[in-house]
Every structure is written in C-alpha cells, then in structure tokens.
Design a protein around this motif. Structure first.
Motif, PDB file in Angstrom:
ATOM      1  N   THR A   1      49.188  37.938  48.853  1.00 16.31           N
ATOM      2  CA  THR A   1      49.642  37.839  47.271  1.00 16.31           C
ATOM      3  C   THR A   1      48.947  39.132  46.741  1.00 16.31           C
ATOM      4  O   THR A   1      48.049  38.916  46.290  1.00 16.31           O
ATOM      5  CB  THR A   1      49.257  36.448  47.077  1.00 16.31           C
ATOM      6  N   PRO A   2      50.186  39.460  45.810  1.00 18.30           N
ATOM      7  CA  PRO A   2      49.673  40.928  44.733  1.00 18.30           C
ATOM      8  C   PRO A   2      48.436  40.474  43.919  1.00 18.30           C
ATOM      9  O   PRO A   2      48.776  39.298  43.077  1.00 18.30           O
ATOM     10  CB  PRO A   2      51.353  41.350  43.897  1.00 18.30           C
ATOM     11  N   LYS A   3      47.826  41.321  43.773  1.00 17.92           N
ATOM     12  CA  LYS A   3      46.508  40.650  41.962  1.00 17.92           C
ATOM     13  C   LYS A   3      47.121  42.132  41.253  1.00 17.92           C
ATOM     14  O   LYS A   3      47.317  42.913  41.681  1.00 17.92           O
ATOM     15  CB  LYS A   3      45.209  41.009  42.776  1.00 17.92           C
ATOM     16  N   THR A   4      47.188  41.883  40.369  1.00 16.12           N
ATOM     17  CA  THR A   4      47.256  42.154  39.293  1.00 16.12           C
ATOM     18  C   THR A   4      46.674  42.957  37.882  1.00 16.12           C
ATOM     19  O   THR A   4      46.787  43.803  37.000  1.00 16.12           O
ATOM     20  CB  THR A   4      49.264  42.084  38.950  1.00 16.12           C
TER      21      THR A   4
ATOM     22  N   GLU B   1      32.734  51.745  29.073  1.00 13.36           N
ATOM     23  CA  GLU B   1      33.888  51.504  30.050  1.00 13.36           C
ATOM     24  C   GLU B   1      33.851  51.545  31.418  1.00 13.36           C
ATOM     25  O   GLU B   1      33.382  52.594  31.833  1.00 13.36           O
ATOM     26  CB  GLU B   1      35.015  52.850  29.403  1.00 13.36           C
ATOM     27  N   ILE B   2      34.328  51.010  32.116  1.00 13.91           N
ATOM     28  CA  ILE B   2      34.527  50.664  33.470  1.00 13.91           C
ATOM     29  C   ILE B   2      36.334  51.262  34.149  1.00 13.91           C
ATOM     30  O   ILE B   2      36.907  50.440  33.731  1.00 13.91           O
ATOM     31  CB  ILE B   2      33.758  50.097  34.077  1.00 13.91           C
ATOM     32  N   LEU B   3      36.043  52.208  34.833  1.00 15.72           N
ATOM     33  CA  LEU B   3      37.133  53.085  35.203  1.00 15.72           C
ATOM     34  C   LEU B   3      37.249  52.329  36.969  1.00 15.72           C
ATOM     35  O   LEU B   3      36.200  52.420  37.820  1.00 15.72           O
ATOM     36  CB  LEU B   3      37.440  53.895  35.344  1.00 15.72           C
ATOM     37  N   VAL B   4      38.271  51.914  37.436  1.00 16.33           N
ATOM     38  CA  VAL B   4      38.423  50.859  38.238  1.00 16.33           C
ATOM     39  C   VAL B   4      39.315  52.146  39.461  1.00 16.33           C
ATOM     40  O   VAL B   4      40.436  52.643  38.853  1.00 16.33           O
ATOM     41  CB  VAL B   4      38.838  49.730  38.422  1.00 16.33           C
ATOM     42  N   ARG B   5      38.781  52.805  41.073  1.00 15.02           N
ATOM     43  CA  ARG B   5      39.406  53.005  41.337  1.00 15.02           C
ATOM     44  C   ARG B   5      39.954  52.880  43.524  1.00 15.02           C
ATOM     45  O   ARG B   5      38.716  51.901  43.238  1.00 15.02           O
ATOM     46  CB  ARG B   5      39.041  54.655  41.812  1.00 15.02           C
TER      47      ARG B   5
ATOM     48  N   ALA C   1      40.988  50.554  33.205  1.00 13.98           N
ATOM     49  CA  ALA C   1      39.502  50.590  32.462  1.00 13.98           C
ATOM     50  C   ALA C   1      39.752  49.609  31.943  1.00 13.98           C
ATOM     51  O   ALA C   1      39.658  48.834  31.038  1.00 13.98           O
ATOM     52  CB  ALA C   1      40.476  52.219  31.500  1.00 13.98           C
ATOM     53  N   ALA C   2      38.655  48.851  31.912  1.00 17.84           N
ATOM     54  CA  ALA C   2      37.794  48.036  31.405  1.00 17.84           C
ATOM     55  C   ALA C   2      36.924  48.186  30.026  1.00 17.84           C
ATOM     56  O   ALA C   2      36.300  49.208  30.569  1.00 17.84           O
ATOM     57  CB  ALA C   2      37.487  46.856  31.980  1.00 17.84           C
ATOM     58  N   ARG C   3      36.757  47.537  29.149  1.00 18.93           N
ATOM     59  CA  ARG C   3      35.646  47.716  28.173  1.00 18.93           C
ATOM     60  C   ARG C   3      34.876  46.052  27.729  1.00 18.93           C
ATOM     61  O   ARG C   3      36.145  44.940  27.813  1.00 18.93           O
ATOM     62  CB  ARG C   3      36.166  48.349  27.110  1.00 18.93           C
ATOM     63  N   PRO C   4      34.361  46.329  27.554  1.00 21.36           N
ATOM     64  CA  PRO C   4      32.835  45.127  26.535  1.00 21.36           C
ATOM     65  C   PRO C   4      33.882  43.909  25.891  1.00 21.36           C
ATOM     66  O   PRO C   4      34.123  42.918  25.684  1.00 21.36           O
ATOM     67  CB  PRO C   4      32.557  45.502  26.174  1.00 21.36           C
ATOM     68  N   ALA C   5      34.817  44.450  24.884  1.00 22.89           N
ATOM     69  CA  ALA C   5      36.209  44.415  24.313  1.00 22.89           C
ATOM     70  C   ALA C   5      37.143  43.354  24.611  1.00 22.89           C
ATOM     71  O   ALA C   5      37.752  42.191  24.257  1.00 22.89           O
ATOM     72  CB  ALA C   5      36.495  44.713  22.762  1.00 22.89           C
TER      73      ALA C   5
ATOM     74  N   LEU D   1      46.605  46.040  35.427  1.00 22.84           N
ATOM     75  CA  LEU D   1      45.810  46.923  36.723  1.00 22.84           C
ATOM     76  C   LEU D   1      47.502  47.946  37.122  1.00 22.84           C
ATOM     77  O   LEU D   1      48.978  46.968  36.558  1.00 22.84           O
ATOM     78  CB  LEU D   1      45.476  46.165  38.240  1.00 22.84           C
ATOM     79  N   THR D   2      47.276  49.769  36.868  1.00 24.42           N
ATOM     80  CA  THR D   2      48.139  50.064  36.540  1.00 24.42           C
ATOM     81  C   THR D   2      49.617  49.095  37.894  1.00 24.42           C
ATOM     82  O   THR D   2      50.675  49.754  37.597  1.00 24.42           O
ATOM     83  CB  THR D   2      48.361  51.211  36.764  1.00 24.42           C
ATOM     84  N   ARG D   3      49.307  48.773  38.709  1.00 24.73           N
ATOM     85  CA  ARG D   3      49.706  48.377  39.714  1.00 24.73           C
ATOM     86  C   ARG D   3      49.689  47.510  40.932  1.00 24.73           C
ATOM     87  O   ARG D   3      48.548  46.660  41.124  1.00 24.73           O
ATOM     88  CB  ARG D   3      50.279  49.532  41.309  1.00 24.73           C
ATOM     89  N   ALA D   4      50.184  46.705  40.620  1.00 25.92           N
ATOM     90  CA  ALA D   4      50.173  45.262  42.132  1.00 25.92           C
ATOM     91  C   ALA D   4      49.457  45.758  43.485  1.00 25.92           C
ATOM     92  O   ALA D   4      49.606  46.739  44.330  1.00 25.92           O
ATOM     93  CB  ALA D   4      50.892  45.001  42.761  1.00 25.92           C
ATOM     94  N   VAL D   5      48.382  45.228  43.564  1.00 25.67           N
ATOM     95  CA  VAL D   5      47.231  46.022  44.665  1.00 25.67           C
ATOM     96  C   VAL D   5      47.674  44.126  46.047  1.00 25.67           C
ATOM     97  O   VAL D   5      47.070  43.761  45.682  1.00 25.67           O
ATOM     98  CB  VAL D   5      45.972  45.676  44.583  1.00 25.67           C
ATOM     99  N   THR D   6      47.668  44.503  46.789  1.00 24.77           N
ATOM    100  CA  THR D   6      48.036  43.680  47.864  1.00 24.77           C
ATOM    101  C   THR D   6      46.894  44.499  49.570  1.00 24.77           C
ATOM    102  O   THR D   6      46.503  45.610  49.694  1.00 24.77           O
ATOM    103  CB  THR D   6      48.702  43.392  48.457  1.00 24.77           C
TER     104      THR D   6
END
Length: 465
Positions: free
Chosen positions: A391-394, A409-413, A424-428, A434-439
C-alpha cells in the motif's frame, strides 16, 4: 597560534587551484589507483615515521614499521572501509597496532622505547584522566573540522602542510580551524548542559560560564559553584583553554600512546630526510606503494556516497548555513554513507515508530536518550530494509525532541544518499507529505540540516503512513 574572529574566505575569493584532499585521494585509491595512494603516502610518511620513533628505539625498525603501516592501510583502503575520523589518526592507530603485534611476535627483533615498553607491558591501557566529554564533542564534529583540529591544534602543523590534506589553500586553513574550535566549544557546552540538566544550580552556572580567553569571569555565586561542583569546574577549565586541553587530552584518548616531545623530534628528522615530500613532490629513492590486488569494484559502486559530506564541507570551509542538497547526480566526495554494509534479512515495518537509536550506520550523531539521537549539520542516520509494503505510503512523521532547535530540518532520502530528498520535516511541521508514493523495501537515510555548527536536530524516531 589559533586565530579567531577573522572574515572567512568565500569560494569566489579562492586564489587558484587547491590540492586534492585526502578523502578524494582515498576514494581514487579505492578504485585501485596506485598514484593516488602514493600521494597519500608521501603526504603522511613523515608523521607516521615520527610517531613510530616514539614506539621503537631503532631507526631501521621504525622505517620497516612505517612501510608495514602503509601496506596495512592500503589493504583497508582497497576493501572500501571508509573508517571514521581523519586519516592521519587512523594511520597512527595502525602504526601503534602494527608495532605491538610485531613486538609480541618477535620481541627481540623490535626494540621498543622505554616509554612505549612500559605502556605495552601495562596492557596498553588508555589514560582515563581528562575530559571524556571533550573527546565525545570532537567525534561529533564534521570530518573537515576534526581534520583541521587534529592537524592544526593537536599536531600544530604548519598550515602549508595541512592545506593539501583538506583541499584548501594555506590562508584558508586558519579560518576553518577557527570555525572548528567554535563548533567544538558549542558542542562541548551542549553536551555538558545535557549532562547536568537535572541540576538547576549547574544549569544556572553554565549560563554564565566563561567560554574562552578574554570572556568575563562568572559572578561570585557562579565562581563558588565552579569551586564546589567537580563537573562544572572541570568544564570551566576545559573551556578556558580549549586548544590546550584538546592538544593534551585528545591524542591519548584516541591512540592510547602519545609522547609529544619524542614525536615532534622524530617527525622533524623524517621530514628533513625527505624535503621534497614536504613540497608535495615524491622524494627520491623511496619505496613506491602499490595497492593490493583485491577484487575490483566499479567506480559507480564506490563513488556514490553522502551528499551531506559535500554540504558540510562547504558550510564548514566557507561560512554561512548549509545550502540545500543538490539534486544533480554527480558523485559526492565521501562514500561513507553508502559503503557501510546493509543488514540482509532484517526488515522493519515503515508504519511502526522506528527509534532513532535503531540505525544501521551513522555519522555525526550522539545519544540524547535511550532511543533518541542528536545530529550535527554533517550528521546522518541510515536505517536498512524498511518495509513500506504494497500500500503506497505518502506521509512521513518525525518525532522531534522538544529540546532541539526549532529551525532544525530533517531531510529524508531513500536508498541512495545522493538522491534528492523525498521529504523535509521541521519541529513546527513534523508530519509532511512525501514527494512521491513509496512501496516496497528501502533503506532510509535521515540527514540533518541545521543553522549552526552544534548538535541541533534531535529526534526520537520516525514512521510513515
């Protein structure tokens, strides 16, 4: 002398081409290119020979062990082992270990110095005096900062000798050393603040703690606390003379054996015997080192690495906040994030809260709790075999520690640390699309992007949905 508070050279101000830095030469040597490794040998030979002169009393034996050190180091390079910390430190550790092993194998063939023999006979114990927190702060720093602190502060090298190791010009080495000392000071203070967070008196005294030469002394109450509290008193002594403390404590903490006076004499003698090598030219009548014929790995396999190392090096060397990670596909200068092996057969559901402490590989991090980690601007965490399912995660949600910087900031690759981030996530805004759905099954990389040199991004874990 460590020069402080000078304007930094920007990239546009660089005067002409710089030498190829150690990390790039190590990468080239990892491809099997003997010329790159020979350049590394000539660059570090005098320092290794000088250190071995503190271990063995016979110059021919020290020369032989120098060759053995570079042979063993070359084998490590060919295996693609990225190691940790400056290559000089790893070379000296290899030299120390080779000396002990050769002495234990043939005691009569390896005449040790009295000091090294006593240290070895006592079990090669690491000294436990001094500040271990100072060493911890040093290890958290980005590699370029560790490198200039070791070469410029610990070994007190001439900037002209340190410049080619870092890829900078001599007049930029002092600027980078200043930034590294400031980062070390901030990181050390942050570690001490966390250690005494449960003690209000310590926290109050730390706020007014003098953090370097010329800083105002604490008020009478703070001065009394520093006298009464061993922890804060030791921290104050470290901060009052940070370069001196680092120079005295770090070598023994990292190597165990260190005789500064004898090392300096031996290095000067080795350098005088090969003056051409000090100018970057191969010395005549010297042994040429060939890398061992290990299995050949493709250039693509070795070159793909952490784009964060490039970002951190630029920020550390030329000032300003780290730029956004580039989306271009060119090979970054460090393969550390890619080369550390994955853990086959172990999978983790992406929808569960994955603790930050469950990483498979990391750099530039420190624990903040049983499950949490703090990251520097050069810090990254890798989590292997995260199962996103069919199931795609978004969305991704980062659980930030509330004590961290709000601007972090935390960058996810995914899979390749050189690819553009998928989030890219921040405390706020800890949950972001996500920039694309991931499976499917992926390795997840978390990179920190911070406005300062200290450990600023503090996370407990993450999950996807």
């Amino acid at each position: 002398m460590i020069r402080l508070n000078r304007p930094l050279l920007r990239p546009a101000d660089r005067p002409g081409p710089a030498a190829v830095p150690d990390p790039d030469l190590l990468r080239e040597a990892g491809y099997g290119r003997d010329a790159a490794y020979q350049q590394l040998v000539e660059r570090h030979r005098a320092a290794v020979r000088g250190y071995l002169g503190t271990c063995v009393a016979d110059p021919p034996t020290a020369d032989r062990l120098t060759g053995l050190t570079f042979t063993r180091a070359g084998q490590t390079v060919r295996r693609g082992d990225p190691g940790a910390g400056p290559w000089r430190v790893r070379l000296l550790a290899t030299a120390r270990t080779a000396t002990l092993q050769e002495w234990r194998r043939e005691p009569d063939a390896v005449p040790l110095t009295e000091g090294f023999r006593s240290w070895a006979a006592a079990g090669g114990a690491w000294p436990l005096d001094g500040s271990d927190r100072l060493t911890e702060a040093y290890r958290i720093l980005p590699l370029p900062w560790q490198t200039v602190l070791w070469h410029g502060v610990v070994e007190q090298e001439d900037p002209r000798a340190t410049a080619p190791i870092t890829g900078l010009h001599p007049d930029q080495v002092g600027d980078l050393t200043d930034r590294a000392l400031a980062g070390l000071r901030s990181t050390f203070t942050a570690l001490h603040r966390r250690a005494v967070a449960h003690r209000p008196a310590c926290t109050a005294a730390l706020t007014a703690l003098p953090t370097g030469p010329g800083r105002p002394a604490p008020d009478p109450a703070g001065a009394a606390h520093l006298t009464d509290c061993p922890l804060c008193g030791a921290a104050a002594l470290d901060l009052a003379d940070l370069p001196g403390r680092l120079r005295r404590q770090l070598p023994e903490r990292l190597l165990g054996w260190w005789d500064e006076a004898a090392r300096q004499r031996g290095r000067e003698e080795a350098a005088a015997a090969a003056p051409d090598a000090q100018e970057g030219r191969p010395a005549p009548a010297r042994r040429t080192f060939r890398l061992p014929d290990a299995h050949r790995r493709s250039k693509t396999e070795l070159a793909a690495g952490s784009v964060l190392a490039l970002v951190a090096a630029l920020a550390a060397g030329f000032g300003g906040p780290p730029p956004a990670a580039p989306a271009a596909a060119g090979p970054p200068p460090s393969a550390a994030a890619r080369l550390l092996p994955s853990r086959p057969g172990v999978t983790t559901p992406a929808t569960t809260l994955i603790p930050a402490s469950a990483f498979a590989a990391a750099e530039g991090t420190a624990p903040i709790s049983a499950t949490g980690r703090a990251l520097t601007p050069a810090g990254w965490l890798r989590f292997d075999n995260v199962d996103f399912g069919a199931t795609p995660k978004t969305f991704v949600r980062i659980r930030f520690d509330p004590r961290g910087a709000e601007s972090a900031e935390i960058l996810v690759r995914l899979d390749d640390p050189g690819t553009p981030p998928v989030a890219a996530a921040r405390p706020a805004a800890p949950e972001t699309r996500l920039t694309r759905a991931v499976t499917g099954l992926h390795n997840v990389y978390l990179f920190a992007r911070c406005p300062s040199a200290t450990a600023c991004a503090e996370i407990e874990g993450f999950s996807f949905r």
